[in-house]
Design an enzyme around this catalytic site. Structure first.
Site, short mmCIF file in Angstrom:
data_model
loop_
_atom_site.label_atom_id
_atom_site.label_comp_id
_atom_site.label_asym_id
_atom_site.label_seq_id
_atom_site.Cartn_x
_atom_site.Cartn_y
_atom_site.Cartn_z
CG ASP A 151 35.93 36.13 34.65
OD1 ASP A 151 36.48 36.63 33.66
OD2 ASP A 151 35.59 34.94 34.69
N GLY A 152 37.65 38.72 38.38
CA GLY A 152 37.45 39.45 39.63
C GLY A 152 38.26 38.82 40.74
CB SER A 206 32.17 40.05 41.25
OG SER A 206 31.63 39.09 40.37
NE ARG A 207 38.13 42.89 36.38
CZ ARG A 207 39.11 42.23 36.95
NH1 ARG A 207 39.12 40.91 36.92
NH2 ARG A 207 40.09 42.86 37.54
CB VAL A 208 30.84 38.22 34.84
CG1 VAL A 208 31.75 38.68 33.74
CG2 VAL A 208 31.45 37.07 35.62
#
Length: 502
Positions: free
Chosen positions: A340-341, A365-367
């Site tokens: 997720d990143g 960082s995707r979340v």
């Protein structure tokens, strides 16, 4: 002579035979044909399943990996001493499982759960299969709680949430393990269980890391799973799955868990060695075709669980080593697409003294943003933009000697911001201190401080702020918000501190 009647014996035998149920007790067995480099070839075992545990005469175990028409390829779990062609092998009907539970906290174990720290075997009431299905979509919940690393640059610009999978990627000797260790140290007193999985690392390096964790009281909530370079490829291959099985025990019991895989590049190399020895067809860079599945089935087990499943979480920090900064290589791109990143560490920054050497432009960082506290979100967006603008202006300024006042102001501010987010190893910083540091940098309150004195200035100011304005600091920590009153108090504290040091 009187003739005796023995017919009652015959009648009784008939009754017993009538009630007898024939049970076929024949066990599925095979014979060892070849053994070398931790890989076995076995003839027979017609009913064995992929991933099943195989028992070999003499107390050895192996794991079925290749199912052919007449033969089975298996990897040996342990040493090959006393094994020879012709030894009998039996299917067990079960897969590899490891002991899990509270007794493992503070312990160092191998990939099969055996102790490596010289202490007695941990007494665990439960065993868990090292391979298990990842939680389904309905068994997961939203990542909305921050997991603080204690590293200013990460917590502000590349935030990590509980249940996230954030890749740490970079060349060798750029501080990848240091980030993971600092994150483990920062979980002290935060009710987070930590698991560190060492795959193919030097035994001396793992011993040094364990000493650091012991000295700082982090082993109380940490489990170390070690499959060092001295171990055969099968044990290195199993290690991350063992660590995840231990993590799942705590997560499904409502605990938050942080697991570090150090590193998955060596894990992929171990699996490639096994696959080539098992004569599996090779693909790109000699890796087998299922190399993506190797890591996806591992990392997908990390998640934030729903309340029905216990409400725990597994946050994964896989580490990948690149060669000459090439993040487009086979294994790095595979793992980037699963996670997720990523936090990208750059050798050039590391050598120029920027520690941690995080390239903010390539890191994402995707979340984590949805898991950030309001105070951190308020200061981090501007910080990232200022840093990116600074890096751009530095590159631009190399082409000419004349720099206008606006460009010089951007560079001056960027230099001080870069100094502000530097920090030494094993010195985690709290969320409140990170917010205050970035706030004074963002508002250009460091412009009159020489660049080389920025670190000492911030350290002194934070000490003064907590001493004289401790209530405001406690408010930021408890509410997670930076109010207008808090901001005014920080501005006032900066003026007071500057008067004091003049």
């Amino acid at each position: 002579m009187e003739k005796r009647d023995y017919s009652f014996i015959t009648d009784e035998l008939r009754e017993q035979i009538k009630g007898f149920v024939f049970d076929n007790r024949m066990q599925n067995a095979g014979r060892l044909v070849a053994c070398g480099d931790g890989v076995l070839t076995i003839e027979g075992l017609t009913d064995v399943k992929n991933g099943e545990l195989i028992y070999i005469n003499g107390g050895k175990y192996a794991l079925a990996m290749n199912l052919e028409e007449r033969r089975v390829g298996a990897i040996l779990l342990g040493d090959a001493d006393d094994l020879s062609g012709g030894d009998l092998a039996y299917s067990t009907g079960r897969i590899v499982s490891v002991p899990v539970g509270e007794a493992l906290l503070g312990r160092v174990v191998d990939a099969l759960g055996s102790p490596l720290d010289g202490k007695s075997k941990p007494v665990c009431s439960e065993y868990r299969n090292i391979e298990s299905p990842a939680p389904s979509i309905f068994e997961r919940s939203k990542v909305n709680e921050p997991l603080y690393t204690g590293i200013k640059a990460i917590d502000s610009m590349i935030p990590i949430g509980k249940g996230q999978r954030e890749l740490i990627i970079g060349d060798r000797q750029t501080g990848k393990t240091a980030i993971a260790v600092d994150t483990i140290l920062n979980q002290k007193g935060k009710d987070v269980i930590c698991i560190y999985v060492a795959i193919g690392q030097k035994a001396s390096g793992v011993a040094k890391l364990i000493n650091i964790l012991n000295e700082r009281g982090a082993m109380e909530y940490t489990v170390v799973v070690a499959a060092t370079a001295s171990y055969d490829a099968p044990i290195q291959y199993l290690a991350p799955y063992t660590g995840t099985a231990i993590a799942e025990y705590f997560a499904y019991n409502g605990k938050d868990v942080l697991i570090v895989y150090d590193d998955l590049t060596k894990h992929a190399v171990a699996y490639r060695a096994l696959s080539l020895l098992l004569r599996r067809p090779s693909g790109r860079e000699a890796y087998p075709g299922d190399i993506f599945y190797l890591h996806s089935r591992l990392l997908e087990r990390s998640a934030k669980l729903s309340k029905e499943k216990g409400g725990g979480s597994i946050t994964a920090l896989p580490i990948i080593e690149t060669l000459s900064g090439d993040i487009s290589a086979y294994i790095p791109t595979n793992v980037i697409s699963i996670t997720d990143g990523q936090i990208y560490l750059e050798e050039g920054l590391f050598n120029s003294g920027v520690r941690p050497a995080i390239n903010v432009g390539l890191s994402v960082s995707r979340v984590g943003g949805s898991a950030q506290e309001k105070a951190m979100r308020k200061v981090s967006g501007k910080t990232r933009l200022d840093l990116a603008h600074y890096r751009e202006m530095v590159l631009f300024s190399r082409f000419g000697s004349d720099i206008d006042a606006a460009t010089k102001a951007v560079i001056d501010k960027g230099e001080r911001l870069t100094e502000a987010i530097k920090q030494p190893q094993y010195a985690p910083v709290s969320m409140t201190d990170t917010v205050i540091t970035l706030f004074i940098s963002m508002n250009d309150l460091l412009k009159n401080i020489p660049v080389r004195e920025v670190t000492d200035y911030i350290k002194g100011f934070l000490n003064y702020f907590h001493l004289k304005h401790g209530k405001a600091g406690d408010e930021i920590a408890s509410s997670g918000n930076l109010t207008d009153e808090n901001e005014k108090e920080i501005f006032a504290a900066v003026k007071e501190y500057e008067q004091r040091i003049k």
